[in-house]
Scaffold this active site. Structure first.
Site, PDB file in Angstrom:
ATOM      1  N   PRO A 139       0.789  -1.244   0.000  1.00 49.80           N
ATOM      2  CA  PRO A 139       0.000   0.000   0.000  1.00 49.80           C
ATOM      3  C   PRO A 139       0.818   1.291   0.000  1.00 49.80           C
ATOM      4  O   PRO A 139       0.881   2.020   0.994  1.00 49.80           O
ATOM      5  CB  PRO A 139      -0.823  -0.126   1.288  1.00 49.80           C
ATOM      6  CG  PRO A 139       0.071  -0.902   2.207  1.00 49.80           C
ATOM      7  CD  PRO A 139       0.799  -1.889   1.325  1.00 49.80           C
ATOM      8  N   CYS A 140       1.414   1.615  -1.150  1.00 50.33           N
ATOM      9  CA  CYS A 140       2.185   2.859  -1.236  1.00 50.33           C
ATOM     10  C   CYS A 140       1.297   4.088  -1.062  1.00 50.33           C
ATOM     11  O   CYS A 140       1.801   5.184  -0.776  1.00 50.33           O
ATOM     12  CB  CYS A 140       2.953   2.919  -2.545  1.00 50.33           C
ATOM     13  SG  CYS A 140       1.976   2.623  -4.038  1.00 50.33           S
TER      14      CYS A 140
END
Length: 202
Positions: A140-141
């Site tokens: 989850p950047c």
């Protein structure tokens, strides 16, 4: 031994998703609101040495659970799926940063600098890894923001990043941390992000 990377694309509601697989291991994922763009993104997320081995597939029904899991993440829900990620083609540093990032739970964000303190390198180096993250949504950047808790950049655009985070808001109100290899990864509730507190989760 030469092997092929099978790329599957499919649309769920208004979102196109793409996955690159070999023997059920994920080499890359992506999403977009345009079919052509999702193909470009999935190819861009793969290293050059793997690109000649790509086989395109438009029938994604065999992997419908995987696609549904990506769509659940997009909608701010838990994936209810065990992803098998192949990171062997990444550098040790890229793997270190991405594995640390996977420790950031839904409902929280961390900063580039905090990730750097745990994984090593600088905030800028972490940002470069985020820009080349081959597994958006899964790794989850979008949960990484600037040191001042402003939204920061995102390959799919800041508005998309803001909407993703708004949907992930769990109502947490206090910062916390997660201990990784003896170091503290700072975690901040989504409500702390500037410009997002007025958005509500669907």
């Amino acid at each position: 031994m030469t092997f092929f990377i099978d790329v599957y694309i499919g649309k769920i509601e208004d979102v196109w998703y793409g996955v690159a697989l070999h023997q059920d291991e994920l080499y890359a994922t992506t999403f977009s609101f345009k079919r052509g763009e999702v193909i470009q993104r999935i190819e861009r997320n793969l290293p050059n040495e793997l690109k000649p081995r790509i086989r395109m597939n438009v029938d994604f029904k065999a992997y419908i659970e995987l696609f549904n899991a990506l769509h659940r993440i997009f909608n701010g829900k838990s994936p209810e799926y065990q992803f098998k990620l192949n990171m062997n083609y990444l550098t040790d540093y890229q793997r270190s940063v991405l594995l640390c990032l996977m420790e950031v739970p839904k409902g929280y964000v961390t900063t580039y600098g905090s990730l750097a303190k745990v994984a090593g390198g600088s905030a800028r180096a972490v940002g470069n890894v985020m820009a080349r993250n081959p597994f958006p949504l899964v790794v989850p950047c979008h949960r990484v923001v600037r040191h001042d808790l402003t939204i920061g950049n995102f390959g799919h655009g800041r508005d998309v990043k803001r909407d993703l985070l708004a949907r992930e808001d769990e109502g947490f109100t206090r910062p916390t941390y997660k201990k990784i290899d003896g170091r503290r990864l700072a975690l901040f509730p989504i409500k702390f992000i500037k410009g997002i507190s007025n958005l509500t989760r669907d």
